[in-house]
Design an enzyme around this catalytic site. Sequence first.
Site, PDB file in Angstrom:
ATOM      1  N   ARG A  73       0.864  -1.190   0.000  1.00 31.72           N
ATOM      2  CA  ARG A  73       0.000   0.000   0.000  1.00 31.72           C
ATOM      3  C   ARG A  73       0.896   1.234   0.000  1.00 31.72           C
ATOM      4  O   ARG A  73       1.774   1.359   0.866  1.00 31.72           O
ATOM      5  CB  ARG A  73      -0.929  -0.008   1.216  1.00 31.72           C
ATOM      6  CG  ARG A  73      -1.834  -1.232   1.268  1.00 31.72           C
ATOM      7  CD  ARG A  73      -2.621  -1.311   2.557  1.00 31.72           C
ATOM      8  NE  ARG A  73      -3.644  -0.281   2.648  1.00 31.72           N
ATOM      9  CZ  ARG A  73      -4.930  -0.485   2.370  1.00 31.72           C
ATOM     10  NH1 ARG A  73      -5.345  -1.674   1.963  1.00 31.72           N
ATOM     11  NH2 ARG A  73      -5.806   0.490   2.487  1.00 31.72           N
ATOM     12  N   SER A 178     -14.630   4.991   0.745  1.00 26.66           N
ATOM     13  CA  SER A 178     -14.959   5.160   2.162  1.00 26.66           C
ATOM     14  C   SER A 178     -16.245   5.955   2.308  1.00 26.66           C
ATOM     15  O   SER A 178     -16.367   7.058   1.767  1.00 26.66           O
ATOM     16  CB  SER A 178     -13.815   5.884   2.890  1.00 26.66           C
ATOM     17  OG  SER A 178     -12.659   5.081   2.887  1.00 26.66           O
ATOM     18  N   LYS A 215     -16.109  -1.946  -3.627  1.00 27.00           N
ATOM     19  CA  LYS A 215     -16.018  -2.081  -2.173  1.00 27.00           C
ATOM     20  C   LYS A 215     -16.309  -0.749  -1.496  1.00 27.00           C
ATOM     21  O   LYS A 215     -15.737   0.278  -1.868  1.00 27.00           O
ATOM     22  CB  LYS A 215     -14.631  -2.597  -1.772  1.00 27.00           C
ATOM     23  CG  LYS A 215     -14.370  -4.017  -2.263  1.00 27.00           C
ATOM     24  CD  LYS A 215     -13.028  -4.536  -1.800  1.00 27.00           C
ATOM     25  CE  LYS A 215     -12.808  -5.976  -2.266  1.00 27.00           C
ATOM     26  NZ  LYS A 215     -11.503  -6.506  -1.821  1.00 27.00           N
ATOM     27  N   LEU A 318       2.398  -4.627   3.389  1.00 29.37           N
ATOM     28  CA  LEU A 318       3.398  -3.644   3.779  1.00 29.37           C
ATOM     29  C   LEU A 318       2.873  -2.278   3.352  1.00 29.37           C
ATOM     30  O   LEU A 318       2.070  -2.173   2.423  1.00 29.37           O
ATOM     31  CB  LEU A 318       4.748  -3.928   3.100  1.00 29.37           C
ATOM     32  CG  LEU A 318       5.400  -5.277   3.403  1.00 29.37           C
ATOM     33  CD1 LEU A 318       6.623  -5.479   2.518  1.00 29.37           C
ATOM     34  CD2 LEU A 318       5.790  -5.368   4.883  1.00 29.37           C
ATOM     35  N   CYS A 329       3.709  -3.045   9.896  1.00 28.78           N
ATOM     36  CA  CYS A 329       2.446  -3.322  10.590  1.00 28.78           C
ATOM     37  C   CYS A 329       1.693  -2.013  10.767  1.00 28.78           C
ATOM     38  O   CYS A 329       2.277  -1.014  11.213  1.00 28.78           O
ATOM     39  CB  CYS A 329       2.699  -3.967  11.955  1.00 28.78           C
ATOM     40  SG  CYS A 329       1.172  -4.259  12.923  1.00 28.78           S
ATOM     41  N   ASP A 601     -24.756  30.423  19.094  1.00 27.56           N
ATOM     42  CA  ASP A 601     -23.406  30.442  18.528  1.00 27.56           C
ATOM     43  C   ASP A 601     -23.437  30.570  17.005  1.00 27.56           C
ATOM     44  O   ASP A 601     -22.611  31.283  16.423  1.00 27.56           O
ATOM     45  CB  ASP A 601     -22.658  29.170  18.925  1.00 27.56           C
ATOM     46  CG  ASP A 601     -21.252  29.121  18.349  1.00 27.56           C
ATOM     47  OD1 ASP A 601     -20.442  29.981  18.724  1.00 27.56           O
ATOM     48  OD2 ASP A 601     -20.991  28.231  17.514  1.00 27.56           O
TER      49      ASP A 601
END
Length: 631
Positions: A73, A178, A215, A318, A329, A601
């Site tokens: 990655r 995402s 995905k 990795l 990791c 506010d």
Amino acid sequence: MAARPVSRMLQRVLRSSVRRCSSGAPVTQHRPGEPSRTAAEELSRRRQFLREHAVPFSAFLTDSFGRQHSYLRISLTEKCNLRCQYCMPEEGVPLTPKADLLTTEEILTLARLFVKEGVDKIRLTGGEPLIRPDVVDIVAQLHRLEGLRTIGITTNGINLARLLPQLQKAGLSAINISLDTLVPAKFEFIVRRKGFHKVMEGIHKAIELGYSPVKVNCVVMRGLNEDELLNFVALTKGLPLDVRFIEYMPFDGNKWNFKKMVSYKEMLDTLQQQWPELEKLPEEESSTAKAFKIPGFRGQVSFITSMSEHFCGTCNRLRITADGNLKVCLFGSSEVSLRDHLRAGASEEELLRIIGAAVGRKKRQHAGMFSIAQMKNRPMILIELPLMLQDSPPAISSQDPFHVQGIRHRVSFSNRMSTWWKGCWVSRTPPLGQRWSNSPQRHCSSHLDSDANPKCLSAVSGAPATPSGPLPTSDHLTHVDTEGRAAMVDVGGKPDTERVAVASAVVLLGPVAFKLVQENQLKKGDALVVAQLAGVQAAKLTSQLIPLCHHVALSHVQVRLELDAARHAVGIRASCRAWGPTGVEMEALTAAAVAALTLYDMCKAVSRDIVLGEIKLLSKTGGQRGDFHRT
């Protein structure tokens, strides 16, 4: 490693006799009159060829536990075009100077080295990788690397619809998008930017161009979006999506709290209650996901269980950060700078020794979730695309996210996208009133009861309280002990009952501020939505704000705001519900008060002549002393 020259000789023979793709796999020329192969068939042939002619895996990328790291990655940038509350620490993230970031040539040099040693999958991340101007060229250059089977990208989706045709032509083969909510208003609150419709258009474009599955990554966090699980799953009925629910993970600055994590088993149980026929799919080698499918649905659902059931034993990943550090990791703090060695003129052999040493030091597994939370690590934005959440924004119900358009006139969601998603929502009875108001009159509500009185929020003069039953009062202060010191009431001996409380407040804005709120023209944004969100959040945090209040696990919070044109005011009504030994009137009062303060506010730049008032308890039920209703 001795077998490598033999493999290269074989590739040269193939090169001389047959046209091939960039991986070395032969590509059959299409002959007139013959049916053409689909892209999927061609990709399958290519993978088969690579399996049959694979070279021995590099010792440099194999750790001391025998794990072969074939997946790399690469973060292309630390920058992002969103400002997600859950991505960065509250104080912000210092970005690396441009001179210290990897150049395009350095990225490609490292990619070539890793692919040469056996990496067959590269995923480009960020920050937000699609804001890098040369991202299409980087994908095209990577596509030319022999042996690389998959080029993926993880994106927030804002620029995806515009760039995807070019990226596909360049060789992009996999997409992760995402998306943590299907509610447009919640999306805007979380990321501090508009763009929900752009993300949806990106998903639509990916499906249109044939990516399957597309995905969708969704980090699940209690109090934020766990109520949307079923709606996300319902999308897979008619669409080729792989909705991936990710357990909330700790990173530097994201204020991780175990109580906010929704575990894989809890999520799975929620899904199985709705779809008992949910089937588990075989796990792919080195996969991080546990995949499931509902019979008859086009797509599937997966769970990334990094916290509750780690998958360290088969980890093959990795990471290279945007500033050129190698992380073996995701949860480890140790890094080694490949950038510095590159710029110092290190040879390929020297780089391999450095990489091999780092991989060799990789531990058998990462620490447990509670230990990870105490470890020093980069914020997620500086590792790759933000997935992990900060202190939770308030829960917003999501039975029909498109109904949020009725809340404010300026939110637009294209008819095409609305039609595309139409029919994808699961048919179910929502938890107590979890849906947004869609009244043509401008108001904001986290819940709308079918029997709600539209005038319930109109300003009411101080009316006497009327108990609906016996309501004995105490003759002393219950939060003071016998010596006059503050003390929390012991509720351990009280029975658990359903507790409900409703409170209200009124904010007198004046004509100028009222008109801006009504037309949603405030520079700070939608005042009603922000105030409603603040009220919900405040109800959940009451015990942290009021010292002697017990923490109450609320099962339901409703905050409703409605404009009163006659008085140039906003009426606020907040209700809370819980099952337990103590009441929730403080939660309802806190929600109403904080919603009122938030309105002040949002509007104070326009007028300081704003009056907050009439904060009061309207009703309370479920206590030992009987019910209370203000008439």
